[in-house]
Design a protein around this motif. Structure first.
Motif, PDB file in Angstrom:
ATOM      1  N   MET A 174     106.342  42.437  77.823  1.00 25.47           N
ATOM      2  CA  MET A 174     105.847  43.776  77.477  1.00 25.47           C
ATOM      3  C   MET A 174     105.871  44.663  78.713  1.00 25.47           C
ATOM      4  O   MET A 174     105.503  44.238  79.801  1.00 25.47           O
ATOM      5  N   LYS A 175     106.315  45.909  78.537  1.00 24.77           N
ATOM      6  CA  LYS A 175     106.413  46.839  79.660  1.00 24.77           C
ATOM      7  C   LYS A 175     105.162  47.732  79.741  1.00 24.77           C
ATOM      8  O   LYS A 175     104.473  47.951  78.739  1.00 24.77           O
ATOM      9  N   LYS A 176     104.891  48.245  80.943  1.00 28.97           N
ATOM     10  CA  LYS A 176     103.703  49.081  81.154  1.00 28.97           C
ATOM     11  C   LYS A 176     103.639  50.249  80.178  1.00 28.97           C
ATOM     12  O   LYS A 176     102.580  50.546  79.623  1.00 28.97           O
ATOM     13  N   ASP A 177     104.789  50.925  79.982  1.00 31.27           N
ATOM     14  CA  ASP A 177     104.766  52.144  79.165  1.00 31.27           C
ATOM     15  C   ASP A 177     104.600  51.869  77.673  1.00 31.27           C
ATOM     16  O   ASP A 177     104.435  52.790  76.885  1.00 31.27           O
ATOM     17  N   SER A 178     104.643  50.597  77.275  1.00 28.25           N
ATOM     18  CA  SER A 178     104.435  50.273  75.852  1.00 28.25           C
ATOM     19  C   SER A 178     103.025  49.754  75.574  1.00 28.25           C
ATOM     20  O   SER A 178     102.692  49.411  74.438  1.00 28.25           O
ATOM     21  N   LEU A 179     102.183  49.708  76.607  1.00 33.73           N
ATOM     22  CA  LEU A 179     100.811  49.226  76.421  1.00 33.73           C
ATOM     23  C   LEU A 179      99.993  50.261  75.646  1.00 33.73           C
ATOM     24  O   LEU A 179     100.111  51.459  75.880  1.00 33.73           O
ATOM     25  N   PRO A 180      99.143  49.794  74.726  1.00 30.68           N
ATOM     26  CA  PRO A 180      98.339  50.735  73.927  1.00 30.68           C
ATOM     27  C   PRO A 180      97.187  51.337  74.724  1.00 30.68           C
ATOM     28  O   PRO A 180      96.764  50.775  75.735  1.00 30.68           O
ATOM     29  N   LYS A 181      96.701  52.471  74.257  1.00 32.25           N
ATOM     30  CA  LYS A 181      95.538  53.115  74.894  1.00 32.25           C
ATOM     31  C   LYS A 181      94.238  52.736  74.184  1.00 32.25           C
ATOM     32  O   LYS A 181      93.158  52.851  74.748  1.00 32.25           O
ATOM     33  N   THR A 182      94.354  52.320  72.936  1.00 29.20           N
ATOM     34  CA  THR A 182      93.190  51.833  72.190  1.00 29.20           C
ATOM     35  C   THR A 182      93.538  50.462  71.608  1.00 29.20           C
ATOM     36  O   THR A 182      94.714  50.137  71.400  1.00 29.20           O
ATOM     37  N   LEU A 183      92.493  49.675  71.338  1.00 29.06           N
ATOM     38  CA  LEU A 183      92.731  48.300  70.909  1.00 29.06           C
ATOM     39  C   LEU A 183      91.586  47.806  70.029  1.00 29.06           C
ATOM     40  O   LEU A 183      90.415  48.041  70.335  1.00 29.06           O
ATOM     41  N   ALA A 184      91.936  47.138  68.929  1.00 28.13           N
ATOM     42  CA  ALA A 184      90.930  46.430  68.139  1.00 28.13           C
ATOM     43  C   ALA A 184      90.451  45.240  68.954  1.00 28.13           C
ATOM     44  O   ALA A 184      91.264  44.520  69.539  1.00 28.13           O
ATOM     45  N   VAL A 185      89.142  45.046  69.021  1.00 28.74           N
ATOM     46  CA  VAL A 185      88.615  43.959  69.845  1.00 28.74           C
ATOM     47  C   VAL A 185      87.874  42.931  68.998  1.00 28.74           C
ATOM     48  O   VAL A 185      87.211  43.261  68.016  1.00 28.74           O
ATOM     49  N   PHE A 186      88.014  41.690  69.402  1.00 30.80           N
ATOM     50  CA  PHE A 186      87.400  40.555  68.732  1.00 30.80           C
ATOM     51  C   PHE A 186      86.377  39.955  69.691  1.00 30.80           C
ATOM     52  O   PHE A 186      86.728  39.218  70.596  1.00 30.80           O
ATOM     53  N   PRO A 187      85.085  40.288  69.544  1.00 32.70           N
ATOM     54  CA  PRO A 187      84.064  39.729  70.445  1.00 32.70           C
ATOM     55  C   PRO A 187      83.757  38.288  70.043  1.00 32.70           C
ATOM     56  O   PRO A 187      83.194  38.045  68.993  1.00 32.70           O
ATOM     57  N   LEU A 188      84.161  37.357  70.867  1.00 27.96           N
ATOM     58  CA  LEU A 188      83.962  35.949  70.552  1.00 27.96           C
ATOM     59  C   LEU A 188      83.208  35.286  71.694  1.00 27.96           C
ATOM     60  O   LEU A 188      83.688  35.215  72.824  1.00 27.96           O
ATOM     61  N   SER A 189      82.013  34.828  71.387  1.00 34.49           N
ATOM     62  CA  SER A 189      81.110  34.298  72.411  1.00 34.49           C
ATOM     63  C   SER A 189      81.629  32.991  73.002  1.00 34.49           C
ATOM     64  O   SER A 189      82.101  32.102  72.290  1.00 34.49           O
ATOM     65  N   ASN A 190      81.529  32.889  74.312  1.00 32.45           N
ATOM     66  CA  ASN A 190      81.894  31.684  75.055  1.00 32.45           C
ATOM     67  C   ASN A 190      83.363  31.314  74.901  1.00 32.45           C
ATOM     68  O   ASN A 190      83.741  30.150  74.941  1.00 32.45           O
ATOM     69  N   PHE A 191      84.192  32.334  74.709  1.00 31.10           N
ATOM     70  CA  PHE A 191      85.627  32.107  74.534  1.00 31.10           C
ATOM     71  C   PHE A 191      86.399  33.117  75.374  1.00 31.10           C
ATOM     72  O   PHE A 191      86.104  34.302  75.347  1.00 31.10           O
ATOM     73  N   ILE A 192      87.384  32.619  76.123  1.00 31.89           N
ATOM     74  CA  ILE A 192      88.260  33.511  76.881  1.00 31.89           C
ATOM     75  C   ILE A 192      89.699  33.091  76.675  1.00 31.89           C
ATOM     76  O   ILE A 192      89.982  31.946  76.326  1.00 31.89           O
ATOM     77  N   ILE A 193      90.597  34.034  76.867  1.00 28.66           N
ATOM     78  CA  ILE A 193      92.026  33.745  76.856  1.00 28.66           C
ATOM     79  C   ILE A 193      92.629  34.423  78.077  1.00 28.66           C
ATOM     80  O   ILE A 193      92.191  35.509  78.467  1.00 28.66           O
ATOM     81  N   PHE A 194      93.576  33.747  78.703  1.00 32.52           N
ATOM     82  CA  PHE A 194      94.238  34.284  79.883  1.00 32.52           C
ATOM     83  C   PHE A 194      95.662  34.715  79.541  1.00 32.52           C
ATOM     84  O   PHE A 194      96.249  34.222  78.573  1.00 32.52           O
ATOM     85  N   PRO A 195      96.237  35.608  80.354  1.00 32.66           N
ATOM     86  CA  PRO A 195      97.649  35.928  80.186  1.00 32.66           C
ATOM     87  C   PRO A 195      98.507  34.665  80.266  1.00 32.66           C
ATOM     88  O   PRO A 195      98.209  33.738  81.020  1.00 32.66           O
ATOM     89  N   ASN A 196      99.544  34.632  79.437  1.00 33.94           N
ATOM     90  CA  ASN A 196     100.505  33.513  79.414  1.00 33.94           C
ATOM     91  C   ASN A 196      99.909  32.198  78.931  1.00 33.94           C
ATOM     92  O   ASN A 196     100.431  31.131  79.227  1.00 33.94           O
ATOM     93  N   THR A 197      98.793  32.272  78.195  1.00 29.78           N
ATOM     94  CA  THR A 197      98.289  31.080  77.512  1.00 29.78           C
ATOM     95  C   THR A 197      98.244  31.394  76.022  1.00 29.78           C
ATOM     96  O   THR A 197      98.116  32.552  75.627  1.00 29.78           O
ATOM     97  N   THR A 198      98.365  30.376  75.196  1.00 30.47           N
ATOM     98  CA  THR A 198      98.364  30.562  73.747  1.00 30.47           C
ATOM     99  C   THR A 198      97.235  29.740  73.140  1.00 30.47           C
ATOM    100  O   THR A 198      97.063  28.565  73.502  1.00 30.47           O
ATOM    101  N   VAL A 199      96.464  30.354  72.251  1.00 34.38           N
ATOM    102  CA  VAL A 199      95.348  29.648  71.623  1.00 34.38           C
ATOM    103  C   VAL A 199      95.408  29.817  70.100  1.00 34.38           C
ATOM    104  O   VAL A 199      95.832  30.860  69.599  1.00 34.38           O
ATOM    105  N   PRO A 200      94.990  28.776  69.351  1.00 33.10           N
ATOM    106  CA  PRO A 200      94.887  28.906  67.892  1.00 33.10           C
ATOM    107  C   PRO A 200      93.529  29.504  67.529  1.00 33.10           C
ATOM    108  O   PRO A 200      92.525  29.227  68.178  1.00 33.10           O
TER     109      PRO A 200
END
Length: 215
Positions: free
Chosen positions: A1-27
């Motif tokens: 993904m390129k910088k100029d295609s990044l969104p300015k707003t985003l739907a967010v999923f607040p999930l307690s005690n859970f994180i995801i990092f760039p370049n990792t995939t989670v179910p």
């Protein structure tokens, strides 16, 4: 993904005690109606969702929790609808973001105005100069903590991954607290994240987990 295609707003999923990092995939198993809506809307547009931790509520459980300032945007890479009106998805981390403010909408899920400026490096595939030998003590302590909590980790399989994938996978799966996981998410790079994991581990007394098992 390129910088100029990044969104300015985003739907967010607040999930307690859970994180995801760039370049990792989670179910993820999606079943709450508001998040079913969110995934439906995302699949119709850019397939992007922001994962973010809510702050701990101290007084009123019915109160809408505030969000941490830093989260990670992911892209839905796999989608399956089950007979029980659940979505089984896989989300791949793309880039971390900072919340500017929450947006009022008529949707059931939450949306935020966001900024990626501090995290453009997440889009680059840089090779981190860390070796497995640098992590032996951390792995030893982490393994002890995981095992005493009843977690089963395939350590041999982890060692076949890149170091980046391994450290991030352990950080995501760790029995650390919400605040501790947030510290790991906000760590600028892998080397700092490794140091933070070591610092967090020094605060744990492994004896306190002697009798803990996962039911």
């Amino acid at each position: 993904m390129k910088k100029d295609s990044l969104p300015k707003t985003l739907a967010v999923f607040p999930l307690s005690n859970f994180i995801i990092f760039p370049n990792t995939t989670v179910p993820l198993n999606i079943f709450e109606p508001r998040y079913i809506d969110m995934i439906n809307d995302s699949m119709k547009s850019n397939k992007l969702v922001g994962m973010i931790q809510p702050k701990i509520l101290k007084n009123n459980d019915n109160e809408i929790p505030q969000l941490h300032e830093i989260g990670c945007m992911g892209k839905i890479t796999s989608f399956k609808e089950t007979e029980e009106t659940r979505f089984l998805i896989e989300l791949k981390g793309i880039i971390r973001f900072k919340v500017i403010n929450e947006i009022d909408t008529n949707k059931r899920y939450r949306e935020c105005k966001i900024d990626f400026g501090n995290y453009y490096e997440d889009l680059e595939n840089k090779k981190e100069n860390i070796k497995f030998s640098d992590l032996e003590l951390i792995f030893k302590d982490l393994k002890s903590l995981f095992e005493r909590r009843g977690f089963i980790i395939n350590w041999k399989a982890l060692e076949k991954q890149s170091l980046n994938e391994t450290i991030n996978a352990l950080a995501m799966a760790s029995p650390f607290s919400i605040e501790e996981k947030q510290v790991l998410l906000e760590a600028k790079n892998l080397d700092i994240r490794k140091t933070k994991i070591a610092e967090i581990l020094t605060t744990y007394s492994f004896d306190q987990y002697n009798n803990t098992t996962i039911q």
